[in-house]
Design an enzyme around this catalytic site. Structure first.
Site, PDB file in Angstrom:
ATOM      1  N   ALA A  56       0.825  -1.194   0.000  1.00  0.00           N
ATOM      2  CA  ALA A  56       0.000   0.000   0.000  1.00  0.00           C
ATOM      3  C   ALA A  56       0.862   1.248   0.000  1.00  0.00           C
ATOM      4  O   ALA A  56       1.788   1.338   0.789  1.00  0.00           O
ATOM      5  CB  ALA A  56      -0.910   0.010   1.231  1.00  0.00           C
ATOM      6  N   CYS A  57       0.559   2.173  -0.909  1.00  0.00           N
ATOM      7  CA  CYS A  57       1.066   3.545  -0.865  1.00  0.00           C
ATOM      8  C   CYS A  57       2.463   3.738  -1.468  1.00  0.00           C
ATOM      9  O   CYS A  57       3.307   2.860  -1.431  1.00  0.00           O
ATOM     10  CB  CYS A  57       1.062   4.096   0.547  1.00  0.00           C
ATOM     11  SG  CYS A  57      -0.490   3.888   1.426  1.00  0.00           S
ATOM     12  N   THR A  58       2.649   4.949  -1.994  1.00  0.00           N
ATOM     13  CA  THR A  58       3.925   5.389  -2.544  1.00  0.00           C
ATOM     14  C   THR A  58       4.124   6.853  -2.183  1.00  0.00           C
ATOM     15  O   THR A  58       3.176   7.639  -2.254  1.00  0.00           O
ATOM     16  CB  THR A  58       3.950   5.239  -4.078  1.00  0.00           C
ATOM     17  OG1 THR A  58       3.653   3.892  -4.441  1.00  0.00           O
ATOM     18  CG2 THR A  58       5.299   5.629  -4.648  1.00  0.00           C
TER      19      THR A  58
END
Length: 352
Positions: free
Chosen positions: A29-31
């Protein structure tokens, strides 16, 4: 805290890295992408990837808000020696499940982002240190520090404590940066904080740990990107890490804020996971929203993936004095577009 400086890597071989990749949890999840080497302004963007709504609310909190780091909502998470403080700086954040801040920045130009890291291990509770439940980890930093250096010193004084919201544990690591372009990644591994502190740490995704991500990145040379450069195209964290690094090298010098924010959001969109992706089968969460921050001018840009519009707000236009009201905006409104600074409404109290 253990600190890693420029171009320092794990002493283990790439073979060990590959072995680690084989066992880490499949949920990614997520960057986060930091653009700190252009001549206009330090800008940063991130994606929030999650299987459900995190109930994001854009929230402006003035100076002078009292906090209790031991509370997760109304639940006491840290019973012994919870950290308490009064916010020194005002901030604009995106909340998560109403228990803390997932993303945001303060009036001094310090910003931060919490991203998922399955390898997180905050360790056993040490009651000799004031405890802060992990949902308030970022808010503690934004309330009390003006620079990355100050934030890292403050984090030595507390212990981050695992919490839970909506059935999810707070397995997170923290990226912080300031208006000067300084950057740090903070992870808790095997119960100990590990800090990577240098301007060159521009990209962060998820597992494996940051040391190992850097090892993998070192296998590729993105310093002179071209159409012939091999580039991984999957949505897993290691591929997103390298793809973000590649596209960051391609960004031209921006002429104005519009171009700078367009560039950073273009990368965020490139590493996003399509809305409605089958995470239960893929082990990958779809992107819920994207943000971008102009740390020079204190402007916050927000893009909900189920809305066709980018919205933004200017922190300098709010009343940030001690005693001023907390101001909030629910971004889940398809009619919102453009500058929404005047659309924030007064809240009864601070959310945490």
């Amino acid at each position: 805290m253990k600190k890693r400086t420029t171009r320092q890597r794990l002493t283990g071989s790439l073979l060990a890295v590959a072995a680690g990749l084989a066992v880490f949890h499949s949920v990614d999840a997520c960057t986060r992408v930091l653009w700190n080497d252009n001549e206009l302004a330090t800008v940063v963007g991130r994606t929030m990837d999650w299987p459900e709504s995190t109930d994001p609310v854009l929230t402006v909190m003035p100076r002078g808000v009292e906090r209790n780091g031991g509370l997760t909502g109304d639940v006491v998470t840290v019973e012994e020696n919870p950290a308490t403080w009064t916010s020194k700086y005002a901030s604009m954040v995106t909340t998560i499940y109403g228990i803390g801040s997932a993303d945001g920045f303060n009036e001094r130009g310090l910003a931060g982002h919490m991203l998922y890291l399955n390898a997180t291990d905050f360790g056993s509770r040490d009651p000799s240190k004031p405890g802060v439940q992990a949902g308030l980890w970022l808010q503690y930093v934004l309330d009390n520090a003006a620079t990355v250096d100050e934030a890292l010193e403050l984090l030595d004084e507390i212990q981050v404590v695992m919490t839970e919201a909506n059935g999810h544990q707070s397995n997170v690591h923290l990226a912080i940066e300031d208006a000067s372009g300084d950057s740090a990644i903070v992870e808790y591994i095997d119960g100990e904080p590990v800090v990577h502190h240098d301007r060159e740490y521009q990209i962060m995704t998820n597992d494996p740990t940051y040391d190992q991500q850097l090892e993998l990145l070192a296998e590729q040379d993105f310093s002179n990107p071209s159409s012939d450069t091999p580039l991984p195209g999957n949505v897993k964290a290691t591929d997103r890490f390298q793809r973000a690094a590649y596209y960051l090298e391609m960004l031209p010098e921006p002429e104005d804020e519009r171009e700078a924010i367009a560039g950073i959001l273009a990368i965020a969109r490139n590493v996003s996971v399509p809305f409605g992706a089958p995470y239960k089968d893929f082990g990958i969460y779809n992107t819920e929203y994207r943000t971008a921050i102009n740390l020079a001018d204190r402007r916050y840009f927000f893009e909900l993936t189920t809305s066709p519009n980018v919205i933004w707000a200017d922190l300098t236009k709010f009343d940030l004095e001690d005693g001023a009201p907390v101001m909030t905006l629910d971004p889940d409104n398809i009619d919102l577009a453009g500058n929404v600074t005047a659309s924030f409404m007064e809240a009864e109290s601070a959310p945490f």
